[in-house]
Design a protein around this motif. Structure first.
Motif, PDB file in Angstrom:
ATOM      1  N   ARG A 140       0.693  -1.262   0.148  1.00  0.00           N
ATOM      2  CA  ARG A 140       0.093   0.118  -0.005  1.00  0.00           C
ATOM      3  C   ARG A 140       0.976   1.131   0.292  1.00  0.00           C
ATOM      4  O   ARG A 140       0.893   2.517  -0.410  1.00  0.00           O
ATOM      5  N   ARG A 143       2.171   1.844  -4.013  1.00  0.00           N
ATOM      6  CA  ARG A 143       1.953   2.284  -4.952  1.00  0.00           C
ATOM      7  C   ARG A 143       1.368   3.651  -4.195  1.00  0.00           C
ATOM      8  O   ARG A 143       1.238   4.469  -5.041  1.00  0.00           O
ATOM      9  N   ALA A 144       1.059   3.834  -2.770  1.00  0.00           N
ATOM     10  CA  ALA A 144       0.460   5.713  -2.680  1.00  0.00           C
ATOM     11  C   ALA A 144       2.058   6.658  -2.697  1.00  0.00           C
ATOM     12  O   ALA A 144       1.566   7.335  -3.358  1.00  0.00           O
ATOM     13  N   ARG A 145       3.234   5.648  -2.772  1.00  0.00           N
ATOM     14  CA  ARG A 145       4.207   6.096  -3.650  1.00  0.00           C
ATOM     15  C   ARG A 145       4.489   6.406  -4.897  1.00  0.00           C
ATOM     16  O   ARG A 145       5.222   7.901  -5.462  1.00  0.00           O
ATOM     17  N   ARG A 147       1.765   6.861  -6.698  1.00  0.00           N
ATOM     18  CA  ARG A 147       0.656   7.862  -7.622  1.00  0.00           C
ATOM     19  C   ARG A 147       1.062   9.336  -7.407  1.00  0.00           C
ATOM     20  O   ARG A 147       1.027  10.360  -7.520  1.00  0.00           O
ATOM     21  N   ARG A 148       2.128   9.650  -5.876  1.00  0.00           N
ATOM     22  CA  ARG A 148       2.678  10.998  -5.381  1.00  0.00           C
ATOM     23  C   ARG A 148       3.486  11.693  -6.659  1.00  0.00           C
ATOM     24  O   ARG A 148       3.535  10.861  -7.077  1.00  0.00           O
TER      25      ARG A 148
END
Length: 153
Positions: A140, A143-145, A147-148
């Motif tokens: 998670r 994946r967040a990294r 998208r940033r």
């Protein structure tokens, strides 16, 4: 002055709640048919042990995990420790006599199974729960990294 509004939920939730009360009542009547004093004593004792011993213990453990993970920004990550810890504790609570080796030959005679190995299996299950939780958290965060958007200097 307005009266407070009570949220009752959907009709399905009310039906499910009614069925659970009926089942609990039936189980209580069946249990109380034999040794009602022992059952009442066990229920009251379990409530007291939970409220006076277990609740302070897992509250302190939760605060310790939140303190280790840091400030409020990381507070949401405590769930990744809470869930496997709660599941592991629930398994320990349910299977404590077998995990602790506190059973005698009656278990073997009643089930035909050996009471050996429950501690090892519980430890492996706990490791898998925490490992899976850590893996899901890592995925998670990765994946967040991605998208940033990159920071502009």
């Amino acid at each position: 002055m307005r009266r407070p509004r009570i949220a009752l939920g959907s009709p399905f939730q009310l039906l499910l709640l009614g069925c659970s009360f009926a089942l609990a009542g039936y189980a209580g009547v069946r249990l109380l048919a034999g040794d009602w004093f022992g059952v009442v004593l066990w229920i009251v004792g379990a409530a007291l042990v939970h409220d006076l011993v277990l609740l302070p213990l897992y509250t302190a453990a939760d605060r310790a995990v939140a303190g280790v993970l840091g400030a409020a920004g990381h507070r949401a990550r405590t769930g990744w420790v809470r869930v496997p810890a709660a599941l592991s504790a629930l398994l320990l609570l349910v299977w404590a006599p077998l995990i602790g080796g506190m059973v005698d030959q009656d278990y073997r005679l009643a089930t035909g199974l050996s009471p050996d190995g429950f501690l090892t299996r519980w430890l492996l299950t706990t490791a898998v729960l925490f490992g899976g939780s850590a893996l899901l958290l890592a995925l998670r965060l990765r994946r967040a990294r991605k998208r940033r958007p990159p920071a502009v200097h």
